[in-house]
Design an enzyme around this catalytic site. Structure first.
Site, PDB file in Angstrom:
ATOM      1  N   ARG A 239       0.862  -1.186   0.000  1.00  0.00           N
ATOM      2  CA  ARG A 239       0.000   0.000   0.000  1.00  0.00           C
ATOM      3  C   ARG A 239       0.894   1.231   0.000  1.00  0.00           C
ATOM      4  O   ARG A 239       1.910   1.278   0.714  1.00  0.00           O
ATOM      5  CB  ARG A 239      -0.890   0.022   1.240  1.00  0.00           C
ATOM      6  CG  ARG A 239      -2.043  -0.964   1.209  1.00  0.00           C
ATOM      7  CD  ARG A 239      -3.105  -0.615   0.160  1.00  0.00           C
ATOM      8  NE  ARG A 239      -4.223  -1.527   0.171  1.00  0.00           N
ATOM      9  CZ  ARG A 239      -4.323  -2.649  -0.563  1.00  0.00           C
ATOM     10  NH1 ARG A 239      -3.356  -2.990  -1.386  1.00  0.00           N
ATOM     11  NH2 ARG A 239      -5.398  -3.409  -0.485  1.00  0.00           N
ATOM     12  N   GLU A 268      -3.583   7.268  -4.226  1.00  0.00           N
ATOM     13  CA  GLU A 268      -4.023   6.693  -5.510  1.00  0.00           C
ATOM     14  C   GLU A 268      -5.357   7.277  -5.947  1.00  0.00           C
ATOM     15  O   GLU A 268      -6.223   7.471  -5.085  1.00  0.00           O
ATOM     16  CB  GLU A 268      -4.187   5.173  -5.366  1.00  0.00           C
ATOM     17  CG  GLU A 268      -2.881   4.468  -5.409  1.00  0.00           C
ATOM     18  CD  GLU A 268      -3.009   2.958  -5.233  1.00  0.00           C
ATOM     19  OE1 GLU A 268      -4.087   2.401  -5.521  1.00  0.00           O
ATOM     20  OE2 GLU A 268      -2.027   2.352  -4.809  1.00  0.00           O
ATOM     21  N   HIS A 286      -1.205   0.063  -9.796  1.00  0.00           N
ATOM     22  CA  HIS A 286      -1.771  -0.927  -8.858  1.00  0.00           C
ATOM     23  C   HIS A 286      -2.267  -2.180  -9.607  1.00  0.00           C
ATOM     24  O   HIS A 286      -3.463  -2.482  -9.622  1.00  0.00           O
ATOM     25  CB  HIS A 286      -2.898  -0.312  -8.018  1.00  0.00           C
ATOM     26  CG  HIS A 286      -3.112  -1.050  -6.727  1.00  0.00           C
ATOM     27  ND1 HIS A 286      -3.511  -0.450  -5.564  1.00  0.00           N
ATOM     28  CD2 HIS A 286      -2.982  -2.372  -6.406  1.00  0.00           C
ATOM     29  CE1 HIS A 286      -3.618  -1.337  -4.594  1.00  0.00           C
ATOM     30  NE2 HIS A 286      -3.295  -2.528  -5.093  1.00  0.00           N
TER      31      HIS A 286
END
Ligand code: DGY
Length: 320
Positions: A239, A268, A286
């Site tokens: 993350r 993000e 991602h």
């Protein structure tokens, strides 16, 4: 009355096929994150909600859903978007999708390790620009991995699968984390357990696999980056907020580390503008679990969790 099942964003068809007979199914028509208002409207009166990693499941979400809610099935292994304690306090079961995305995510971590150390993004951009190049003894050299040390932060399922791949390339493994791995895993990987500080100082590639928690937020900050070798690379497939992105930009600009491979970002889908300017950084949107097979398996596991709870059974993968 049939239970109301809400799916906040389209998921693969086999998962929807499993959910459909279990209740009244509502699936968002929009393939985008719902706004908070839309999300709260959508979950009102739900017995079960299938959430994605961008949906915030907090007290406001649980209030909006109301007392009928029995299960929140997150289609991700990470549950940093879910307030698990708040769910527990209201008797709502939270589930995630561990296991089924391990290999795909480890593949991507390995891809980032290779891309960063061999400077492959930079090389591809050079070819696409139509730049003149010729093979020479010194043209576009990267770093070899054989005999180099991979530092794994968090030797869970994905960290272990990444270390296995690195082993196959001839890398040495050191690792750190909350828990020590079993002697069998340590032996298989030839892995040495150590402190974060020692790992940062000795690794040629540092690969992050710990979950995002209050304790791991900005685990890799300016001090951590200063501790790394100037020739070392940082890879993040967990993350974004585990890394202080501003500090990373500073460290890369100053040459405090050699490069980075990032699949995840602090905010993000925004990417720190400083990262975009740096050739020695590989940036991916991602994609860790982004294979057709894996996404289908993730959707199915989330659906199995919902169906189990609605039938009064224990779900296969509760968050504990
Ligand atoms: C997860 O499952 O947490 C991944 O980040 C999804 O790709």
């Amino acid at each position: 009355m049939r239970p109301r099942i809400v799916v906040t964003r389209p998921i693969p068809a086999p998962a929807l096929d499993l959910l459909a007979p279990a209740g009244e199914l509502w699936v968002s028509a929009e393939d985008r994150p719902l706004s908070v208002t839309e999300l709260h409207e959508a979950v009102a009166g739900a017995d079960a909600v299938v959430t994605l990693l961008h949906d915030r499941v907090d007290d406001a979400f649980l209030d909006a859903a109301g007392p009928a809610l029995r299960v929140v099935a997150n289609v991700a292994v990470g549950v940093d978007n879910v307030d698990v304690d708040a769910c527990r306090a209201r008797g709502v079961v939270a589930t995630n999708t561990p296991g089924v995305l391990t290999e795909a995510t480890a593949d991507l971590a390995l891809a980032l390790i290779l891309m960063a150390t061999r400077r492959l993004g930079e090389a591809e951009r050079l070819v696409r620009r139509g730049e003149r190049w010729s093979w020479s003894m010194t043209f576009h050299l990267g770093r070899g991995l054989q005999g180099a040390t991979l530092g794994v932060v968090g030797l869970g399922q994905i960290g272990t699968a990444t270390a296995r791949r690195a082993r196959a390339l001839g890398m040495e493994i050191v690792y750190t984390g909350r828990r020590r791995a079993s002697p069998e895993v340590e032996q298989e990987l030839g892995a040495r357990f150590t402190t974060l500080d020692d790992l940062l100082r000795t690794s040629d590639v540092v690969s992050l696999h710990c979950p995002l928690t209050p304790e791991t937020h900005h685990l890799v900050d300016a001090d951590a980056l200063r501790a790394m070798k100037p020739s070392a690379f940082l890879v993040n497939t967990t993350r974004g907020p585990v890394v202080d992105e501003g500090a990373l930009v500073g460290a890369l600009r100053a040459g405090a580390i050699a490069g980075a491979g990032l699949d995840v970002f602090e905010r993000e889908p925004e990417v720190h503008p400083g990262l975009l300017e740096l050739e020695q950084v590989v940036l991916l949107p991602h994609l860790g679990s982004a294979t057709i097979e894996t996404r289908e398996a993730m959707g199915l596991l989330a659906a199995e969790n919902v169906v189990a709870v609605l039938r009064g059974h224990a779900p296969p993968t509760p968050v504990t």
